[in-house]
Design an enzyme around this catalytic site. Structure first.
Site, PDB file in Angstrom:
ATOM      1  N   GLU A  29       0.788  -1.202  -0.157  1.00  0.00           N
ATOM      2  CA  GLU A  29       0.034  -0.174   0.146  1.00  0.00           C
ATOM      3  C   GLU A  29       0.843   1.184   0.117  1.00  0.00           C
ATOM      4  OE1 GLU A  29      -2.705  -3.132   1.637  1.00  0.00           O
ATOM      5  OE2 GLU A  29      -0.714  -2.526   1.936  1.00  0.00           O
ATOM      6  N   HIS A  67     -12.191  -4.783   8.949  1.00  0.00           N
ATOM      7  CA  HIS A  67     -12.712  -4.693   7.740  1.00  0.00           C
ATOM      8  C   HIS A  67     -14.131  -3.455   7.545  1.00  0.00           C
ATOM      9  CE1 HIS A  67     -10.612  -8.213   7.075  1.00  0.00           C
ATOM     10  NE2 HIS A  67     -10.380  -7.877   5.559  1.00  0.00           N
ATOM     11  N   ALA A 117     -10.952   0.359   3.484  1.00  0.00           N
ATOM     12  CA  ALA A 117     -10.291   1.510   4.176  1.00  0.00           C
ATOM     13  C   ALA A 117      -9.538   1.107   5.510  1.00  0.00           C
ATOM     14  CB  ALA A 117     -11.533   2.393   4.806  1.00  0.00           C
TER      15      ALA A 117
END
Length: 661
Positions: free
Chosen positions: A400, A467, A424
């Site tokens: 990421e 999550h 997110a």
């Protein structure tokens, strides 16, 4: 020390000497001014000049370099005027960062130099993005990024090298192994025999070079460039050198064994190169002093003019204005009035926005885990790779941070990018790049970060604590970011198109529970919803609910089920910057305000909004501002626990309490 001149002409050898000597003399002057209090801080590169100078000489002027704070030779060899650099070091607004950055934490597009940040590692990933832009444009250019041996311990080092290797990017990663990371010796930094060993794990070509030999560095980078361009692959170079002074001047070198300092002093790159020029009869020792005196006088002349420059002007309006790059007006097109826009689900509106933007911007690149053939975790990008190709719809490794850094590198080259976080929650792995690199780069040296990060967010789907987080408040505290959070399909498309048109980094939050549960009219074609403008969902006279995202639908559902009290519902849509005028109007309409959000109570955006109302709208209030938020716990998995966690379960209680005032 042996110097292999190979094909280098006499004229080049003499020019190389001046390029090598100049940063040493500049630095000696700066150290003197530091002791006199004329500049505030200095990170010394004395003894390491051959690496910065040799590498820069080996590249074309339009090939990007990402240096560190000991690489003065990059800046001088690229021809940045000393007068302006000195103003930079003084903190003057006439420097490269208007006094907002220190020493070498600045960049110059004109000179193809990208400024570092103190976290060091992130610039390696930015180099990946620049190289990717060259690859997409089929330009035969390399990108060179510096790091130190300490920086190779950072996770960003692994991610950047991994991405460069997987994507076959022509990047040269140049490691200055100078023996110490501040006071920590290499024996406490890594266990491999040499840093070039790390390259093998990435299937990457590597070289090891004497970093104090100017011509060895020049040849190594020249050969690395040829290889990288011919093979379209990255290269790792380890340049051995030594840091002759402290990490910065205040730290000193007491932790270094004196014998080690003496040993490396005998390998001074300038003394050896001058001895070589004397040996081949090109620059006799008797003439070397004249070159020193000439350059010293040149430095004195340049510095004298700005040494006493007084710069006390401050402009608050300018400071605030420079947080963001200015969008182009032609990219902001409101939705055309249509009698009956087609009904679409929230998820389809997002997909349509991406497709529309890909058609509008040929230099828009989509990146994320599994977004190509698989179509992403939620199938939002399904079909885009077939339409636009794998060069522009790119699957990424699980890196990421590196991918966000690469997105910034693309921006330096005039590209736009969208990075999809699978959830997110996973953005925490890229947090440093977002808040320290993307958010600050325009304020620091005027470089836009044309990056959108899509954030599938929120609870209500039984996904548990990793999550389901609502982490938008992490980013609303970061100047330089924009944060949007649509609640309707029309806004989902219009805000995403506005975000992709905007030259600033935008965090785009999309609630997973709304993907397939909410539908509404969505205008066709290109249109934008203005970032920073809230929307009145429904008028009311008794209580104002200020909310966003799923909270909009909770408020509407409650209003349908409870005709009284009369609710004024404001959908913020943008969380940074906030629409304070709309908030003020919401307060004025009813005098009673409830701030509703799915995020946890402590540290949630409701606290900031409540404080602003209390400070600016107190005279309009008939009751305290209340907040309705989720519990201060992680998001639980079990359905009953999750329902109890969410703010919606306390909405009725909060409205009744407020109505009672």
């Amino acid at each position: 020390m042996y110097f292999n001149r190979a094909h280098i002409s006499d004229e080049q050898l003499l020019a190389f000497h001046r390029a090598l000597l100049y940063p040493r003399l500049v630095e000696e002057k700066m150290l003197l001014l530091l002791r006199q209090g004329k500049i505030s801080k200095w990170f010394s590169g004395i003894g390491q000049e051959a690496i910065a100078v040799g590498a820069t000489l080996a590249l074309e002027p339009d090939e990007w370099i990402l240096p560190l704070h000991r690489n003065l030779g990059v800046f001088t060899t690229r021809g940045l005027p000393l007068r302006r650099m000195f103003l930079q070091w003084q903190g003057s607004r006439e420097g490269y960062s208007k006094g907002r950055e220190r020493s070498f934490h600045f960049g110059s597009r004109e000179h193809h130099i990208c400024g570092m940040i103190s976290h060091l590692g992130p610039q390696l990933s930015v180099a990946d993005g620049i190289a990717l832009a060259h690859t997409l444009a089929q330009r035969q250019k390399v990108t060179l990024a510096f790091t130190g041996e300490g920086g190779t311990s950072e996770g960003e080092f692994h991610e950047a090298l991994n991405v460069a290797a997987v994507w076959d990017l022509p990047v040269i990663f140049l490691v200055e192994n100078n023996g110490y990371g501040l006071s920590t010796p290499v024996a406490e930094q890594y266990r491999c025999a040499q840093l070039t060993d790390k390259a093998a794990g990435y299937g990457m070509h590597s070289m090891r070079v004497n970093g104090n030999n100017l011509l060895d560095v020049y040849h190594a980078v020249t050969n690395a460039k040829a290889y990288a361009l011919q093979q379209q692959k990255p290269v790792l170079i380890e340049a051995l050198t030594f840091r002759m002074r402290g990490h910065e001047e205040a730290s000193g070198t007491r932790y270094v064994p004196p014998a080690l300092l003496e040993e490396w002093a005998q390998q001074d790159p300038i003394h050896h190169y001058e001895a070589f020029l004397d040996y081949i009869g090109l620059l006799p020792a008797a003439q070397i002093g004249a070159v020193h005196r000439e350059l010293k006088q040149q430095i004195e002349d340049d510095i004298h003019e700005v040494l006493t420059y007084a710069d006390t002007h401050t402009d608050t309006a300018e400071e605030l204005a420079d947080i963001y790059a200015r969008p182009r007006p032609q990219d902001s097109i409101p939705a055309a009035t249509a009698p009956a826009a087609p009904e679409k689900r929230f998820i389809n509106a997002i997909s349509e926005a991406l497709q529309t933007a890909m058609e509008q911007y040929p230099q828009l690149v989509l990146m994320g885990q599994d977004i190509a053939e698989y179509g992403g975790a939620f199938k939002i990008t399904e079909g885009l790779v077939e339409r636009f190709g794998k060069a522009r719809v790119r699957n990424t490794p699980l890196c990421e941070s590196a991918i966000i850094g690469a997105a910034l590198g693309l921006s330096l080259m005039g590209y736009k990018s969208m990075v999809e976080m699978q959830f997110a929650d996973f953005v925490s792995c890229g947090f440093n790049q977002i808040v320290n690199n993307l958010a600050k780069i325009h304020y620091r040296w005027g470089q836009a970060a044309d990056v959108v990060i899509r954030m599938p967010t929120g609870a209500g789907v039984g996904a548990g604590p990793f999550h389901s987080q609502s982490n938008e408040a992490w980013f609303t505290h970061t100047p330089g970011l924009k944060v949007v959070y649509p609640a309707t399909p029309a806004d989902a498309k219009g805000l995403l198109l506005a975000a992709l048109a905007d030259p600033n980094p935008v965090m785009y939050f999309e609630h997973k529970a709304l993907y397939r549960s909410v539908s509404g009219p969505v205008p066709e074609g290109w249109y934008t919803v203005e970032i920073g403008k809230a929307r009145v969902v429904q008028p009311g006279t008794d209580i104002s609910i200020i909310t966003y995202g799923s909270g909009v639908h909770w408020a509407l559902e409650y209003a349908r089920q409870h005709p009284q009290p009369s609710l004024y519902i404001l959908d913020l849509r943008t969380l940074l910057p906030l629409d304070y005028e709309a908030i003020r109007e919401a307060v004025a309409r009813t005098g009673k305000v409830l701030v509703l959000h799915e995020d946890t109570l402590t540290g949630g955006l409701g606290g900031e909004i409540s404080a602003w109302i209390a400070e600016h709208c107190f005279h309009l209030l008939d009751a305290p501002v209340l907040r309705c938020a989720s519990l201060d716990t992680p998001v639980p998995f079990a359905a009953a626990l999750e329902k109890n966690f969410l703010a919606k379960s306390r909405l009725d209680q909060c409205i009744r309490r407020l109505a009672a005032y």
